[in-house]
Structures are given as structure tokens and as C-alpha cells.
Design an enzyme around this catalytic site. Structure first.
Site, mmCIF file in Angstrom:
data_model
loop_
_atom_site.group_PDB
_atom_site.id
_atom_site.type_symbol
_atom_site.label_atom_id
_atom_site.label_comp_id
_atom_site.label_asym_id
_atom_site.label_seq_id
_atom_site.Cartn_x
_atom_site.Cartn_y
_atom_site.Cartn_z
ATOM 1 N N CYS A 22 -3.304 -1.925 4.960
ATOM 2 C CA CYS A 22 -1.884 -1.665 4.807
ATOM 3 C C CYS A 22 -1.191 -2.986 5.095
ATOM 4 O O CYS A 22 -1.111 -3.398 6.254
ATOM 5 C CB CYS A 22 -1.394 -0.575 5.760
ATOM 6 S SG CYS A 22 0.393 -0.263 5.604
ATOM 7 N N CYS A 56 2.446 -2.462 7.194
ATOM 8 C CA CYS A 56 2.480 -1.911 8.554
ATOM 9 C C CYS A 56 1.075 -1.458 8.934
ATOM 10 O O CYS A 56 0.182 -2.279 9.048
ATOM 11 C CB CYS A 56 3.490 -0.781 8.672
ATOM 12 S SG CYS A 56 3.368 0.466 7.372
ATOM 13 N N SER A 57 0.874 -0.150 9.095
ATOM 14 C CA SER A 57 -0.471 0.327 9.440
ATOM 15 C C SER A 57 -0.692 1.741 8.928
ATOM 16 O O SER A 57 -1.243 2.586 9.642
ATOM 17 C CB SER A 57 -0.689 0.278 10.953
ATOM 18 O OG SER A 57 0.298 1.046 11.634
ATOM 19 N N CYS A 58 -0.256 2.026 7.696
ATOM 20 C CA CYS A 58 -0.476 3.350 7.117
ATOM 21 C C CYS A 58 -1.974 3.653 7.099
ATOM 22 O O CYS A 58 -2.780 2.833 6.653
ATOM 23 C CB CYS A 58 0.100 3.408 5.701
ATOM 24 S SG CYS A 58 1.892 3.271 5.655
#
Length: 215
Positions: free
Chosen positions: A115, A118-120
Site C-alpha cells: 500500500c 498508507c497501510s491498507c
């Protein structure tokens, strides 16, 4: 969104080069420290719970999906056609697990997930995202040098294997279905699931064939 690259041992621990904390991670860590100092939280116990959910409980859900795809041709077809429905049929649903797409690893193509913004991450099937997945180092390097990132994880692939990087977002999240290892034809779904690792479902790891003593 995918990034193609023609350009790779497996480690279940976090990698120092991908361990920078985001602002939110730093705030959470500070809150944990404060609560621990006030005696409201046992740090050792909290860390054990987080680590278990990150590496065992969460990823085991995805491992069961992969194992069923390996053993059930109809389920495998369903998973690649409609991952949301196929995964939901096994009960692994929830927030951060919507809009799933299953990616098939083959001898010709190896898929990796990141991702970049961000950190999906698909929590219902993989649990908590590892620290390295959220780090700027991983998020930037995997797009421009996926083979180098694989090498950081101890993974080496043939030069003619295509490596494709998929960018996870709030609209789509990915589950990599690794190749079934040799020597597993007589194993049950439960036994097969034990072979599947979190990293192999992100694409930063490979699955090792079971030893005779492990079967």
C-alpha cells in the site's frame, strides 16, 4: 493497480530496514508506554497478544482460504472470480476485508502486495499488518526494486519469472495465493493451512515443501 517488473528463504520476523514507525504507530506506541508506566497494561502480555494476532490468529484465516483453493477446484475458480463471496463463505469477513481480489502465483508470475499511500491491508484474512508492511522503506522500494525486496526477505526467483506489484487501496485489497509445494498431495486442508505463512500471502515469502517428519 499493478506494477510489472521482469526482474526475489522465508523469514517470519520483521526486518530492521523496514521498521520505521508512522506518526500513528508512534502515537500508539507512546500510549502503550504511558499505560504500562501507570501499571494499567502489562506490556509483555500486550505484546504477546498483538504478536499472536499478527502472526497466528489472523493469518490462519487466510491460510485456510489458500488451502481450500489448493484442494477444491470449484472453490479455487470462485475465489479468483469473486474473492469477497468465496472468502465470506468461510466466515472471514469484517472491516478492512471488503473488495478483495485473489492473485495467483505461478512459475511464470510472482505477485507482491503493497500500500504505497498508507497501510491498507486485509485484516480479516491476514490479521494485523506487520510493522515492515507499513514502513516507508518497504512501500517505496517494493515498487522500484521488487526483486531487491524479495532478496531482503531471503527469497530468490528465476530471472525469467515476472514480478508484479499490486497497490492496495481502500477500494481494493489483495490476497496472494502461493503455489502449492511439492510433496503435499496426501495432506488435508488443515495440514496444508499450517504450511501457509503470512508473508507468502503478501508475496514476500515462499512456502517450503514439508519434510517427511512434518507430515
Amino acid at each position: 493497480m499493478g506494477y510489472d517488473d521482469k526482474h526475489e528463504h522465508e523469514h517470519e520476523h520483521d526486518h530492521p530496514e523496514y521498521s520505521e514507525l508512522s506518526e500513528m504507530d508512534a502515537r500508539v506506541r507512546a500510549l502503550e508506554t504511558l499505560l504500562t508506566e501507570k501499571g494499567l497494561v502489562d506490556q509483555a502480555g500486550l505484546s504477546a497478544v498483538v504478536e499472536r494476532y499478527e502472526k497466528e490468529v489472523g493469518p490462519h484465516n487466510g491460510a485456510l482460504v489458500v488451502a481450500k483453493a489448493w484442494t477444491d477446484p470449484e472453490y479455487r475458480r470462485w475465489l479468483f472470480e469473486d474473492a469477497d463471496a468465496a472468502i465470506e463463505s468461510l466466515g472471514h469477513v469484517g472491516r478492512q476485508g471488503e473488495h478483495m481480489v485473489a492473485l495467483e502465483n505461478t512459475s511464470q508470475r510472482h505477485n507482491m502486495v503493497v500500500c504505497t499511500l498508507c497501510s491498507c491491508y486485509p485484516w480479516p484474512v491476514l490479521g494485523l499488518p506487520p510493522v515492515w508492511y507499513k514502513s516507508p522503506s518497504y512501500r517505496s522500494k517494493v515498487v522500484i526494486d521488487p526483486r531487491g525486496v524479495l532478496a531482503d526477505f531471503g527469497v530468490s526467483l528465476p530471472e525469467d519469472t515476472e514480478i508484479k506489484v499490486w497497490d492496495s487501496t481502500a477500494e481494493v485489497r489483495y490476497l496472494v495465493v502461493p503455489m502449492r509445494p511439492e510433496g503435499t498431495s496426501g495432506m488435508s486442508e488443515e495440514q496444508l493451512a499450517e504450511l501457509v505463512t503470512r508473508d507468502s500471502m503478501i508475496g514476500t515469502g515462499l512456502i517450503q515443501a514439508p519434510t517427511d517428519t512434518a507430515r
